[in-house]
Write a protein that holds these residues in place. Structure first.
Motif: not given
Length: 392
Positions: A259-263, A281-287
């Motif tokens: 509930f606190n997604p990467p910005e 950052l890209q990996n976090l967004m995809e995950q």
């Protein structure tokens, strides 16, 4: 048609579904800059395509123009397909709702199914105190832990809070396009919120949706109950004037980080990102998007199958079939390689046989000259010897 006209007529909307995931979560300003850069690149490509058309003969060019018209009709039909599919999904989403409501009522013990003996009367018959178990305990927690993608994100500390999860719903949003997940919780000792939401804004919601950004609910944790942070206490150094332990708060792995997604950083900060940070950052967004998609497409519609484990078996069977297909392809490739190796070995054997035949014929010729007494001296004998004898 001139190159400029061809470039100006290029539809950038066709490119959206092909943008990489790194561009998927760009802010409107970042995305505008990216699109402008791509537009300049595509204009040059459009000029190259026009050069290709101009290089064709008149007859071939006319045929290509006819093919382009066919492609245009296809694209129009495809657009209608996406519209009708969205309408069909909306239609069946409404048909699913009564079923989801019945599931909710049974899971949370609001209604009872036929054939279930009331626990109070059963306990009296067995002289045991009633347990008071309602519905299906830990239903959503068990269903999510059975899914491989979500199980990796759920820690042991999370399980206590997720036991209070009553229901999960999702809905499509139109302005901007995307979807929203809603997590409904019973009153619990961890946070005040009764509903936690996660919203995904998409640029294109077709087969390959592009994520623009994700927005989560700010969780109102009770004091000392935050599951996304942990408090570390360190003893003061010897001789330190401060005798109190040093406390430090650190981020920790938790499902509730969902509930606190990467910005996405601002334009000024974006230039300072190194390659490793940008890749992380890209990996976090995809995950993050994979988790949201798994909850929307797998957990919510098939929660019962995930709870019982049947959904895992279906996934495993699908994976086994795919693996077998890959193994068969690999075996065919190995067989082809073996066949090629056998052919090469046969060719080598034939060459060896020819060399042996030549060697034998040379020996016979040399022996015949000796017997007939017609030897022409050492030079002639040297010339008649096989290659291995020349080195002596």
């Amino acid at each position: 048609m001139s190159k400029d006209d061809d470039a100006e007529g290029f539809d950038l909307s066709e490119l959206r579904s092909d943008l990489p995931a790194a561009a998927a979560a760009l802010s409107p300003e970042d995305r505008k800059g990216l699109v402008n850069a791509l537009k300049n690149k595509l204009q040059s490509l459009a000029g190259q395509h026009s050069d290709v058309l101009e290089s064709l003969s008149p007859n071939v060019r006319k045929r290509v123009e006819a093919l382009k018209e066919i492609q245009s009709h296809h694209d129009e039909l495809e657009a209608k397909f996406f519209e009708e599919r969205a309408a069909l999904e909306a239609k069946y989403q409404k048909l699913y709702e009564p079923l989801y409501t019945k599931r909710y009522e049974i899971v949370n013990g609001i209604v009872e199914v036929d054939g279930v003996v009331k626990e109070a009367s059963a306990a009296v018959e067995e002289d045991k105190p009633p347990e008071g178990e309602k519905g299906v305990p830990n239903f959503w927690l068990t269903a999510m832990k059975t899914n491989e993608v979500l199980a990796e994100e759920i820690s042991e500390r999370d399980e206590g809070a997720l036991k209070y999860l009553k229901d999960i719903k999702w809905s499509r949003i139109d302005k901007p396009k995307g979807f929203k997940l809603e997590f409904f919780f019973d009153a619990n000792p961890y946070f005040k919120n009764s509903v936690l939401t996660k919203t995904y804004h998409m640029i294109n919601d077709n087969d390959e949706p592009i994520l623009e950004k994700a927005i989560g609910t700010e969780i109102e944790w009770y004091p000392g109950k935050c599951l996304t942070e942990k408090l570390l206490k360190k003893k003061p150094r010897k001789g330190s004037k401060n005798a109190k332990p040093i406390t430090k708060i650190e981020k920790c792995e938790s499902f509730f980080n969902f509930f606190n997604p990467p910005e996405i950083p601002d334009d000024d900060d974006d230039d300072d990102l190194d390659e490793d940070t940008a890749e992380e950052l890209q990996n976090l967004m995809e995950q993050d998007y994979d988790m949201g998609s798994a909850i929307r497409d797998k957990i919510i519609p098939h929660a019962v199958s995930w709870f019982t484990g049947e959904a895992v078996q279906d996934d495993d069977i699908g994976g086994i079939v795919r693996d077998e297909d890959e193994d068969e392809e690999g075996e065919e490739d190995e067989e082809d390689e073996d066949d090629e190796d056998d052919e090469e070995d046969d060719e080598d054997d034939e060459e060896d046989d020819e060399e042996e035949e030549q060697s034998k014929s040379k020996k016979k010729s040399s022996a015949g000259s000796k017997k007939s007494g017609r030897s022409q001296g050492g030079r002639t004998e040297q010339g008649e010897r096989p290659p291995e004898c020349k080195q002596q």
